[in-house]
Design an enzyme around this catalytic site. Sequence first.
Site, PDB file in Angstrom:
ATOM      1  CE  LYS A  82      39.620  10.643  39.335  1.00  0.00           C
ATOM      2  NZ  LYS A  82      38.630  10.969  40.368  1.00  0.00           N
TER       3      LYS A  82
HETATM    4  P1  NAD Z   1      44.589  18.493  45.524  1.00  0.00           P
HETATM    5  O1  NAD Z   1      45.627  18.378  44.482  1.00  0.00           O
HETATM    6  O2  NAD Z   1      43.808  19.747  45.656  1.00  0.00           O
HETATM    7  O3  NAD Z   1      45.232  18.196  46.959  1.00  0.00           O
HETATM    8  C1  NAD Z   1      45.965  17.038  47.214  1.00  0.00           C
HETATM    9  C2  NAD Z   1      46.687  17.212  48.545  1.00  0.00           C
HETATM   10  O4  NAD Z   1      47.361  15.994  48.858  1.00  0.00           O
HETATM   11  C3  NAD Z   1      47.762  18.302  48.514  1.00  0.00           C
HETATM   12  O5  NAD Z   1      47.813  18.956  49.767  1.00  0.00           O
HETATM   13  C4  NAD Z   1      49.032  17.497  48.295  1.00  0.00           C
HETATM   14  O6  NAD Z   1      50.223  18.156  48.741  1.00  0.00           O
HETATM   15  C5  NAD Z   1      48.729  16.280  49.134  1.00  0.00           C
HETATM   16  N1  NAD Z   1      49.560  15.131  48.815  1.00  0.00           N
HETATM   17  C6  NAD Z   1      50.016  14.715  47.600  1.00  0.00           C
HETATM   18  N2  NAD Z   1      50.784  13.638  47.736  1.00  0.00           N
HETATM   19  C7  NAD Z   1      50.832  13.369  49.054  1.00  0.00           C
HETATM   20  C8  NAD Z   1      51.470  12.376  49.831  1.00  0.00           C
HETATM   21  N3  NAD Z   1      52.228  11.450  49.252  1.00  0.00           N
HETATM   22  N4  NAD Z   1      51.293  12.391  51.169  1.00  0.00           N
HETATM   23  C9  NAD Z   1      50.527  13.336  51.744  1.00  0.00           C
HETATM   24  N5  NAD Z   1      49.897  14.294  51.069  1.00  0.00           N
HETATM   25  C10 NAD Z   1      50.048  14.304  49.756  1.00  0.00           C
HETATM   26  O7  NAD Z   1      43.613  17.232  45.303  1.00  0.00           O
HETATM   27  P2  NAD Z   1      42.107  17.066  45.807  1.00  0.00           P
HETATM   28  O8  NAD Z   1      41.233  17.475  44.690  1.00  0.00           O
HETATM   29  O9  NAD Z   1      41.948  17.655  47.156  1.00  0.00           O
HETATM   30  O10 NAD Z   1      41.990  15.477  45.897  1.00  0.00           O
HETATM   31  C11 NAD Z   1      42.388  14.746  47.056  1.00  0.00           C
HETATM   32  C12 NAD Z   1      41.722  13.379  47.042  1.00  0.00           C
HETATM   33  O11 NAD Z   1      40.303  13.538  47.021  1.00  0.00           O
HETATM   34  C13 NAD Z   1      42.054  12.480  45.861  1.00  0.00           C
HETATM   35  O12 NAD Z   1      42.028  11.136  46.272  1.00  0.00           O
HETATM   36  C14 NAD Z   1      40.890  12.719  44.918  1.00  0.00           C
HETATM   37  O13 NAD Z   1      40.695  11.658  44.006  1.00  0.00           O
HETATM   38  C15 NAD Z   1      39.761  12.819  45.916  1.00  0.00           C
HETATM   39  N6  NAD Z   1      38.566  13.509  45.427  1.00  0.00           N
HETATM   40  C16 NAD Z   1      38.633  14.783  44.953  1.00  0.00           C
HETATM   41  C17 NAD Z   1      37.474  15.410  44.518  1.00  0.00           C
HETATM   42  C18 NAD Z   1      37.465  16.844  44.053  1.00  0.00           C
HETATM   43  O14 NAD Z   1      36.386  17.379  43.837  1.00  0.00           O
HETATM   44  N7  NAD Z   1      38.583  17.506  43.926  1.00  0.00           N
HETATM   45  C19 NAD Z   1      36.257  14.726  44.548  1.00  0.00           C
HETATM   46  C20 NAD Z   1      36.208  13.435  45.059  1.00  0.00           C
HETATM   47  C21 NAD Z   1      37.377  12.843  45.502  1.00  0.00           C
END
Ligand code: NAD
Length: 422
Positions: free
Chosen positions: A111
Amino acid sequence: MSLTNTIYNSPVFQQACNQFDIAADIIGMDAGLRERTKRPRRCVIVSMPVRMDSGAIEIFEGYRVQHNLSTGPAKGGIRFHQDVTLGEVAALAMWMSWKCSLVGLPYGGAKGGVVVNARDMSTTELERLSRRYMQEITPFIGPNIDIPAPDVGTNEQVMAWMMDTYSNHVGHFDPGVITGKPIALGGSLGRREATGEGVAWFVKAYLQDLGITPEKTTVVIQGFGNVGSEAALALYDWGAEVTGISDFTGGVYNPKGINLKEAIAYTAAHKSLQGFPGGQAVTNDELLELPCTVLIPAALERVITAKNAGKLKCRMLAEGANGPTTNEADMIINQRGDIDLIPDVLCNSGGVIVSYFEWLQNLQNYYWSKGEVFDKLYRMLAKAKAAVDETQKKYNCSRRTAALVLGISRVAEAKAKRGLFP
Ligand code: NAD
């Protein structure tokens, strides 16, 4: 045995270690192999001077942690967020190792993270930071070493700049160095939707096991970014009603159902959900305790805690985010016995699976249709679900522990078989 004598020590790293220990205890892993499997293999810490639009130079700090390199090149996203720490990146890298192993990908786990609030940057500043980070970690990554991807605060455009920086360094177009790219640069059809689509696939499959139909399903989602919004759309298409969503500014609740297309358009126009008129405003804390069939944390770690675990009013907790549930909350949920939990390493594995497909297509220079991508994705998800369900029965343990038993034991076995060098 807790792992505190390490530079990674932090609450979220301890959370990942405690989860590991529960699974390692169940399979009776010996102490030497346990420590070797648990510890991150290596990390790099970089400082990045970036020229801001004002002409001033700001220094940013970034990390890349490679947790496991024994089962293939490492794989894992890059996070841009103001609260990123080395311990957090190490925990996320560890979970990547178990996730890749659990779903049968020929990868280790890694990561990356940069301490920055990307929302406060202009596009040109963000480009300079993205390129500088890639330049600094270039000696440690590559299509056969470690392949990054998007995570919180990064997207297809950031992946494109990073791929371009790496390709300029090696002197030729090398798209296999990073996944989650735009389609025009070797991205895979379906990658953007993959994580949320996978979360929705597991939710549907486990609801079907419980005999709950789409018409009877309401969904509340924390985090309306890539994962949260795509999971929302997929579950709505299935027939469920999404009644609560949130982002970093707070949430909105509408028991009659939220108009997702309007919420997505509003977020694109206003950069957040703040002021979205499609429901009643709620805080993120209130959102997590709303009555619903399925609660999907899809933002950051450690939001389901000892404080709110007893107050959750959902039938199912589907971990779209990595590490959203603390160890204490896990114990409370297990004791309650009325919440069906789909653990992160299983629930959000669709993203890394389609990242793997993207990498394969880049290496072969042969591209698949969206139908082929999703068909292969669903088959891998079904195989992983069946393996977790069987392991849960075998050890009579929680679903999280069953998923980790599978992920951890395959990595440990590979390490034991490889032996020690020299
Ligand atoms: P992203 O940046 O696209 O979206 C994150 C969202 O969370 C946004 O809407 C943001 O405003 C919100 N957010 C941030 N801080 C916050 C808080 N304190 N309270 C509430 N909401 C909050 O990110 P993403 O890619 O959607 O990732 C989200 C989660 O999914 C993370 O834990 C990431 O590790 C996990 N994840 C992502 C992927 C991927 O393919 N992008 C894959 C597996 C896991």
